[in-house]
Write a protein that holds these residues in place. Structure first.
Motif, PDB file in Angstrom:
ATOM      1  N   ALA A  86       0.839  -1.197   0.000  1.00  0.00           N
ATOM      2  CA  ALA A  86       0.000   0.000   0.000  1.00  0.00           C
ATOM      3  C   ALA A  86       0.870   1.241   0.000  1.00  0.00           C
ATOM      4  O   ALA A  86       1.832   1.341   0.767  1.00  0.00           O
ATOM      5  CB  ALA A  86      -0.916   0.004   1.218  1.00  0.00           C
ATOM      6  N   LEU A  87       0.548   2.202  -0.873  1.00  0.00           N
ATOM      7  CA  LEU A  87       1.198   3.510  -0.910  1.00  0.00           C
ATOM      8  C   LEU A  87       0.164   4.550  -0.535  1.00  0.00           C
ATOM      9  O   LEU A  87      -0.905   4.621  -1.158  1.00  0.00           O
ATOM     10  CB  LEU A  87       1.753   3.818  -2.302  1.00  0.00           C
ATOM     11  CG  LEU A  87       3.115   3.251  -2.669  1.00  0.00           C
ATOM     12  CD1 LEU A  87       3.012   1.766  -2.940  1.00  0.00           C
ATOM     13  CD2 LEU A  87       3.687   3.964  -3.886  1.00  0.00           C
ATOM     14  N   ASP A 109       9.114  -3.052 -10.971  1.00  0.00           N
ATOM     15  CA  ASP A 109      10.228  -3.869 -11.458  1.00  0.00           C
ATOM     16  C   ASP A 109      10.356  -5.169 -10.669  1.00  0.00           C
ATOM     17  O   ASP A 109      10.815  -6.190 -11.200  1.00  0.00           O
ATOM     18  CB  ASP A 109      11.541  -3.084 -11.377  1.00  0.00           C
ATOM     19  CG  ASP A 109      11.639  -2.000 -12.432  1.00  0.00           C
ATOM     20  OD1 ASP A 109      10.815  -2.008 -13.368  1.00  0.00           O
ATOM     21  OD2 ASP A 109      12.528  -1.131 -12.313  1.00  0.00           O
ATOM     22  N   ALA A 110       9.956  -5.130  -9.392  1.00  0.00           N
ATOM     23  CA  ALA A 110      10.030  -6.330  -8.550  1.00  0.00           C
ATOM     24  C   ALA A 110       8.790  -7.206  -8.673  1.00  0.00           C
ATOM     25  O   ALA A 110       8.694  -8.247  -8.017  1.00  0.00           O
ATOM     26  CB  ALA A 110      10.229  -5.913  -7.088  1.00  0.00           C
ATOM     27  N   GLY A 111       7.833  -6.785  -9.506  1.00  0.00           N
ATOM     28  CA  GLY A 111       6.614  -7.571  -9.669  1.00  0.00           C
ATOM     29  C   GLY A 111       5.644  -7.440  -8.517  1.00  0.00           C
ATOM     30  O   GLY A 111       4.791  -8.302  -8.313  1.00  0.00           O
ATOM     31  N   ILE A 112       5.758  -6.360  -7.767  1.00  0.00           N
ATOM     32  CA  ILE A 112       4.882  -6.139  -6.614  1.00  0.00           C
ATOM     33  C   ILE A 112       3.620  -5.398  -7.052  1.00  0.00           C
ATOM     34  O   ILE A 112       3.694  -4.378  -7.752  1.00  0.00           O
ATOM     35  CB  ILE A 112       5.601  -5.299  -5.537  1.00  0.00           C
ATOM     36  CG1 ILE A 112       6.791  -6.061  -4.954  1.00  0.00           C
ATOM     37  CG2 ILE A 112       4.637  -4.871  -4.436  1.00  0.00           C
ATOM     38  CD1 ILE A 112       6.424  -7.162  -4.015  1.00  0.00           C
ATOM     39  N   ARG A 113       2.485  -5.897  -6.649  1.00  0.00           N
ATOM     40  CA  ARG A 113       1.237  -5.187  -6.910  1.00  0.00           C
ATOM     41  C   ARG A 113       1.119  -4.003  -5.973  1.00  0.00           C
ATOM     42  O   ARG A 113       1.398  -4.102  -4.780  1.00  0.00           O
ATOM     43  CB  ARG A 113       0.035  -6.130  -6.718  1.00  0.00           C
ATOM     44  CG  ARG A 113      -1.308  -5.510  -7.123  1.00  0.00           C
ATOM     45  CD  ARG A 113      -2.380  -6.572  -7.200  1.00  0.00           C
ATOM     46  NE  ARG A 113      -2.646  -7.200  -5.919  1.00  0.00           N
ATOM     47  CZ  ARG A 113      -3.467  -6.694  -5.000  1.00  0.00           C
ATOM     48  NH1 ARG A 113      -4.079  -5.544  -5.208  1.00  0.00           N
ATOM     49  NH2 ARG A 113      -3.662  -7.353  -3.870  1.00  0.00           N
ATOM     50  N   ILE A 114       0.704  -2.854  -6.509  1.00  0.00           N
ATOM     51  CA  ILE A 114       0.633  -1.605  -5.751  1.00  0.00           C
ATOM     52  C   ILE A 114      -0.825  -1.234  -5.514  1.00  0.00           C
ATOM     53  O   ILE A 114      -1.643  -1.266  -6.441  1.00  0.00           O
ATOM     54  CB  ILE A 114       1.343  -0.459  -6.508  1.00  0.00           C
ATOM     55  CG1 ILE A 114       2.813  -0.805  -6.742  1.00  0.00           C
ATOM     56  CG2 ILE A 114       1.207   0.851  -5.752  1.00  0.00           C
ATOM     57  CD1 ILE A 114       3.488   0.082  -7.763  1.00  0.00           C
ATOM     58  N   ALA A 115      -1.140  -0.897  -4.281  1.00  0.00           N
ATOM     59  CA  ALA A 115      -2.464  -0.376  -3.945  1.00  0.00           C
ATOM     60  C   ALA A 115      -2.285   1.076  -3.512  1.00  0.00           C
ATOM     61  O   ALA A 115      -1.793   1.349  -2.416  1.00  0.00           O
ATOM     62  CB  ALA A 115      -3.110  -1.199  -2.837  1.00  0.00           C
ATOM     63  N   LEU A 116      -2.640   2.013  -4.384  1.00  0.00           N
ATOM     64  CA  LEU A 116      -2.437   3.437  -4.125  1.00  0.00           C
ATOM     65  C   LEU A 116      -3.651   4.023  -3.417  1.00  0.00           C
ATOM     66  O   LEU A 116      -4.792   3.835  -3.847  1.00  0.00           O
ATOM     67  CB  LEU A 116      -2.194   4.181  -5.435  1.00  0.00           C
ATOM     68  CG  LEU A 116      -2.053   5.708  -5.330  1.00  0.00           C
ATOM     69  CD1 LEU A 116      -0.857   6.086  -4.462  1.00  0.00           C
ATOM     70  CD2 LEU A 116      -1.921   6.322  -6.719  1.00  0.00           C
TER      71      LEU A 116
END
Length: 384
Positions: A86-87, A109-116
């Motif tokens: 989470a950002l 780049d690390a393949g991490i899903r981002i939840a903004l």
């Protein structure tokens, strides 16, 4: 003899298995160690599949009413195998959006899903967003709280210290000795940034320097304190008034800390007539924070017949849009995108499960740079 760390972790497991969900803060009190220490123990035990982490809690692997939990990724597994990161950043904050984009490149780049999550301009807006993200399974948190006042900052310390997942503060440095003192953080060294601004102006012969700065963020409060500290320590600085850069640059109906201005400060009011202040104090230079306020103040100077840099040299602080003015502004440029990248890399390290991933807390500072443009020049006549 068994390692004391392993003994402590065995005690944590025993408590969790006997009582069910237990708060990390309660475990820390019972074991007479810090919350940070217990949080690290819980993270390691969760990675090993021996318990589960919740929002500020440790839970047994198998709940009486539910199926066994899926263990957290172990060393060597892909970081993206778990939940999202989470950002959380404030709305309408272009400075921190650059930081966000720096973090985004590393995570993607690390393949991490981002939840903004975008926090509205309300006190305490970040907490419900963080709780929602954790409820949705976020396994890490990157956060830049707005913290418009010192009071709002203090109010967030308690819940942020007990989030229960690896967390890194971006462009924020908690008060030393506070509950968040031992939380990972990556930020700009704003004291050094102000040092660059003042030293540049002094090198050009300026001796009377105005600071027109905001007072509604941790960066603003750091800059105001740094300017006072630096100016007071330099005998060649003859005068250094401090004013608000904008009438809405305060956390509430009045300036935070009113009545506690540094020596040499002038009463803060709105709107600021910078041209009149320069004439009154005989100032030949100004440091202006932030960029939008700086550009507007330079426009007002021109309307009052004060030309930059002929009559007044200007250094802006932020360097988001400072170069776009009709007179490109010399500016202190914090490493905004690099802050986000470094914060994301630190969080990935915490999530990796690699040896040392739960090592000492890191409080990283990156140095700003000075971008010299057309708004500063040397003076040829003494101002005193």
């Amino acid at each position: 003899m068994r390692d004391p760390v392993e003994l402590r972790r065995q005690r944590i497991l025993a408590v969790v298995e006997s009582r069910g969900a237990v708060k990390v803060s309660a475990l820390a009190e019972e074991l007479a160690v810090s919350v940070v220490t217990v949080r690290r123990d819980v993270e390691e035990l969760a990675r090993a599949g021996r318990l589960r982490r919740g929002h500020g809690t440790a839970r047994p692997v198998r709940d009486p009413a539910g199926p066994p939990a899926v263990p957290s990724p172990r060393a060597g597994e892909t970081p993206g195998d778990g939940g999202a990161v989470a950002l959380i950043v404030p709305e309408r904050h272009s400075y921190l959006y650059e930081t966000l984009h720096g973090a985004r490149t590393v995570l993607e780049d690390a393949g991490i899903r981002i939840a903004l999550h975008i926090a509205p301009q309300l006190a305490g807006a970040e907490r419900p967003l963080a709780e929602r993200a954790l409820a949705d399974g976020a396994r890490g948190l990157l956060i830049a709280p707005r913290w418009r006042s010192a009071e709002s900052e203090e109010q967030d310390y308690g819940w942020l210290a007990d989030v229960g997942v690896p967390t890194v503060l971006m462009e924020r440095r908690p008060r030393p000795g506070s509950a968040l003192h031992a939380l990972d953080s990556v930020c700009s060294d704003h004291w050094y940034g102000m040092h660059l601004a003042v030293e540049h102006l002094l090198s050009l012969g300026h001796r009377r320097i105005v600071l027109a700065a905001r007072d509604d963020s941790p960066t603003a409060r750091t800059l105001r304190a740094a300017f006072a500290d630096i100016a007071a320590a330099r005998p060649e600085v003859a005068d250094w008034p401090v004013v608000l850069s904008s009438p809405d640059a305060v956390p509430g109906p009045g300036p935070s800390g009113a009545g506690q201005q540094p020596a040499g400060a002038v009463p803060e009011g709105a709107p600021l007539d910078l041209a009149a202040l320069l004439r009154e104090r005989g100032a030949t230079a100004a440091v202006l924070h932030g960029d939008v306020d700086a550009l507007m103040l330079v426009q007002r100077l021109a309307e009052s017949g004060v030309q930059v840099p002929r009559d007044c040299s200007v250094v802006a602080y932020d360097d988001v849009v400072a170069a776009l003015g009709s007179t490109p502004l010399t500016a202190v440029s914090p490493p905004k995108a690099d802050i986000g990248r470094a914060a994301a890399e630190l969080l990935l390290h915490r999530l990796s499960g690699a040896p040392g991933a739960a090592g000492p807390v890191r409080r990283t500072q990156l140095l700003p740079a000075l971008k010299v443009r057309g708004s500063t020049q040397a003076i040829t006549l003494a101002t005193d």
